[in-house]
Design a protein around this motif. Structure first.
Motif, mmCIF file in Angstrom:
data_model
loop_
_atom_site.group_PDB
_atom_site.id
_atom_site.type_symbol
_atom_site.label_atom_id
_atom_site.label_comp_id
_atom_site.label_asym_id
_atom_site.label_seq_id
_atom_site.Cartn_x
_atom_site.Cartn_y
_atom_site.Cartn_z
ATOM 1 N N PHE A 376 -1.542 -6.226 -7.240
ATOM 2 C CA PHE A 376 -0.771 -5.674 -6.353
ATOM 3 C C PHE A 376 -0.038 -4.456 -6.730
ATOM 4 O O PHE A 376 -0.293 -3.424 -6.151
ATOM 5 C CB PHE A 376 0.190 -6.598 -5.654
ATOM 6 N N SER A 377 0.818 -4.536 -7.825
ATOM 7 C CA SER A 377 1.614 -3.483 -8.182
ATOM 8 C C SER A 377 0.729 -2.289 -8.729
ATOM 9 O O SER A 377 1.114 -1.205 -8.410
ATOM 10 C CB SER A 377 2.615 -3.817 -8.996
ATOM 11 N N LEU A 399 -10.664 -8.174 -0.473
ATOM 12 C CA LEU A 399 -10.516 -8.860 0.864
ATOM 13 C C LEU A 399 -11.897 -9.467 1.244
ATOM 14 O O LEU A 399 -11.944 -10.744 1.823
ATOM 15 C CB LEU A 399 -10.039 -8.212 1.981
ATOM 16 N N ASN A 400 -12.706 -8.969 1.023
ATOM 17 C CA ASN A 400 -14.057 -9.431 1.504
ATOM 18 C C ASN A 400 -14.984 -10.163 0.331
ATOM 19 O O ASN A 400 -15.759 -11.014 0.631
ATOM 20 C CB ASN A 400 -15.035 -8.136 1.618
ATOM 21 N N PHE A 412 -1.734 -7.129 0.617
ATOM 22 C CA PHE A 412 -2.819 -6.043 0.564
ATOM 23 C C PHE A 412 -2.597 -5.115 1.814
ATOM 24 O O PHE A 412 -2.761 -4.030 1.790
ATOM 25 C CB PHE A 412 -4.020 -6.567 0.313
ATOM 26 N N ALA A 413 -2.416 -5.762 3.033
ATOM 27 C CA ALA A 413 -2.248 -5.302 4.259
ATOM 28 C C ALA A 413 -1.095 -4.504 4.337
ATOM 29 O O ALA A 413 -1.397 -3.345 4.861
ATOM 30 C CB ALA A 413 -2.478 -6.362 5.346
ATOM 31 N N THR A 414 0.078 -4.641 3.632
ATOM 32 C CA THR A 414 0.996 -3.816 3.649
ATOM 33 C C THR A 414 0.811 -2.452 3.028
ATOM 34 O O THR A 414 1.258 -1.274 3.724
ATOM 35 C CB THR A 414 2.467 -4.420 3.153
ATOM 36 N N LEU A 415 0.019 -2.568 1.814
ATOM 37 C CA LEU A 415 -0.554 -1.219 1.254
ATOM 38 C C LEU A 415 -1.350 -0.472 2.060
ATOM 39 O O LEU A 415 -1.196 0.709 2.077
ATOM 40 C CB LEU A 415 -1.255 -1.719 -0.150
ATOM 41 N N LEU A 416 -2.143 -1.278 2.898
ATOM 42 C CA LEU A 416 -3.023 -0.165 3.828
ATOM 43 C C LEU A 416 -2.145 0.465 4.673
ATOM 44 O O LEU A 416 -2.517 1.639 5.103
ATOM 45 C CB LEU A 416 -3.861 -1.311 4.697
ATOM 46 N N LEU A 428 -4.259 -9.451 9.382
ATOM 47 C CA LEU A 428 -3.737 -10.299 8.178
ATOM 48 C C LEU A 428 -2.260 -10.572 8.180
ATOM 49 O O LEU A 428 -1.924 -11.445 7.790
ATOM 50 C CB LEU A 428 -4.115 -9.219 7.046
ATOM 51 N N LEU A 429 -1.608 -9.628 8.716
ATOM 52 C CA LEU A 429 -0.081 -9.568 8.715
ATOM 53 C C LEU A 429 0.294 -10.825 9.590
ATOM 54 O O LEU A 429 1.046 -11.789 9.356
ATOM 55 C CB LEU A 429 0.611 -8.545 9.254
#
Length: 539
Positions: A376-377, A399-400, A412-416, A428-429
């Protein structure tokens, strides 16, 4: 602090008069002087609670009697009570983190309820381990993990025909929980001998040196499967959690297995699951000179009680951990993320925090390629060094090709969202928020930004009001913009004053800070335009 029930506190710890005196003290502070609405809200729910009128603390009665709404007020249409409840939680947190830091009696409004909780500030020896020591008291840090034993699932079917299914459940639970970096897992086969020799789960836990035990049963009749799963704490001999799963027999074994394990791991596993949360709240000091810190527990405390103080304290502990063990990948990944948060929120951090974070995450991935903290980081730091297109493909693959747990997927969605790629992020959130009662506050921040981007201002405001963290300028900033967009510029004035008084340097360099965090220039411009509208409306 673990809030007790209202009855326990008022009857055994202090009087109702003391609670009322604490209420007066809070309301007399300038934080509440500037908000008559929140003062009236708090006064009403505290006084009604002390009078024993708990049944009256519903959205409608609070709206009419506490906030002065008309008798035709409809809380299904007007979310004003829920919105103000979120603000009240955050303002109380700000008060107790600042001017009320030494107050003996605490008044809280927990999420999911309008009934205030009263508790007494404990002495340091009664606090959870992770809150008790000051930084200069750290003598020794161990890198222990929470130990979990998976016992064989008992087959309670009339025949032994489904013993293979019970065994398969135990093996799969072992595999899934072993992949979690928070746990040291004693597997299904390793526990088999002890389960055969002893029937007392406390004895089994002691023999295995397990802090927690996961156990369960399998039953089947002509039409249904029934699977029970329970979590027990060894020391206190207490069952902490349990759930029953029922399926029709026409459902395949693999589907039953996968759905059951996914549900249980979502509730119990991962960095914000029940086991880590329970450990964080109950871990104790070992001795005067030897304090055990688990990096996962400290990270949990930081992520769920986000403030400048928790940031500074967690950063110090992680840096000390890495001084003694520079090859510890979990701490490397956590510290990498922490440096990024410091940079984005204007906290003191290292020189060139993005490059430093990328270096730490890269090192962690080399040591442990499967480390989710490092992954993540690394992606977050890469977002700002290589651009959003470079990480979009990698996140899509994660994700896939290997669907992660709901919490990991939402991170990961927050990064998007930070990178300006919004497709699929909202789903996702929302899924993670629905399944995890103790999710990170950044999920609400990302979801609120998505709603704001789409012009759903009332929905965005309700989401942002759920955030109860302090010392985060972004929350006050979005309150200003969303209240103005929703036609309430007078209420936005309080947050505008807070922004300019508490974050004066950031406020004078707002575009720079926002652009460091959010890569969607159009979204940044829209937020800045909202701030300009707020200034004009308040004049």
């Amino acid at each position: 602090m673990s809030p007790k029930s209202l009855t326990q506190d008022v009857e055994s710890s202090y009087s109702s008069l003391e609670v009322l005196n604490q209420l007066k003290l809070i309301l007399s502070h300038e934080l509440f002087n500037n908000s008559a609405v929140l003062s009236n809200f708090l006064k009403y729910i505290v006084e009604e609670t002390l009078a024993g009128n708990l049944k009256s603390l519903k959205e409608y009665t609070i709206g009419v009697n506490g906030l002065g709404k008309k008798a035709d007020f409809n809380p299904q249409i007007d979310a004003i009570v829920r919105i103000h409840a979120g603000r009240l939680r955050r303002l109380l947190a700000e008060y107790y983190n600042g001017p009320g830091a030494q107050d003996r009696i605490l008044i809280e409004v927990v999420k999911g309820s309008y009934v205030p909780v009263f508790s007494q500030r404990h002495s340091r020896e009664d606090l959870p381990m992770i809150l008790s020591p000051s930084l200069n008291e750290i003598r020794h840090i161990t890198l222990s993990k929470v130990s979990v034993a998976i016992l064989p699932f008992r087959n309670l079917c009339p025949t032994s025909d489904h013993q293979y299914f019970a065994d398969a459940l135990g093996e799969e639970f072992t595999r899934v929980f072993s992949a979690s970096q928070e746990f040291s897992v004693i597997g299904h086969h390793s526990t088999l001998k002890h389960a055969e020799l002893h029937t007392d789960l406390h004895t089994i836990g002691l023999k295995l040196h397990a802090q927690y035990i996961i156990t369960g049963t399998v039953m089947k009749d002509e039409n249904h499967f029934r699977i029970t799963v329970g979590l027990l704490e060894t020391d206190l001999r207490t069952q902490l959690w349990s759930k029953v799963f029922e399926y029709e027999t026409k459902v395949g074994f693999l589907q039953v297995q996968d759905e059951t394990i996914q549900d249980v791991y979502t509730a119990l596993g991962g960095p914000f699951g029940f086991i880590v949360r329970h450990s964080a709240l109950t871990s104790k000091t070992i001795s005067e000179d030897s304090i055990a810190f688990d990096a996962a527990l400290y990270n949990y405390q930081f992520q769920t009680n986000f403030s400048f103080f928790s940031y500074a304290k967690t950063r110090k502990v992680l840096e000390v951990i890495l001084q003694s063990n520079p090859q510890f990948p979990t701490a490397l990944g956590m510290l990498s993320e922490l440096y990024l948060w410091g940079h984005m929120l204007g906290y003191p951090t290292v020189e060139d925090p993005v490059s430093t974070s990328l270096r730490l995450a890269h090192k962690a991935r080399n040591i442990d390629p499967l480390s989710k903290y490092a992954c993540f980081s690394f992606l977050w730091a890469s977002l700002y060094t290589k651009g959003n297109e470079s990480i979009q493909h990698e996140i899509d693959q994660l994700l896939n090709q290997n669907p992660p747990a709901t919490l990991d997927a939402a991170k990961f969605a927050t990064l998007l969202v930070w990178g300006g790629h919004y497709d699929g992020a909202e789903t996702l959130l929302e899924q993670a928020i629905r399944l995890h009662p103790h999710y990170p506050w950044s999920f609400d921040l990302a979801l609120g930004l998505l709603c704001f981007k789409d012009g759903r201002y009332a929905e965005a405001l309700e989401i942002i009001d759920r955030i109860s963290v302090t010392d985060v300028y972004l929350v006050d900033l979005l309150e200003i913009v969303l209240l103005t967009k929703s036609g309430s510029p007078k209420e936005a004035k309080f947050y505008l004053n807070t922004l300019e008084e508490n974050y004066s340097f950031i406020a004078s360099h707002l575009k720079t800070y926002l652009s460091n965090f959010l890569l969607d220039k159009a979204l940044v411009d829209e937020i800045l335009e909202g701030v300009r509208e707020a200034h004009e409306a308040i004049r």
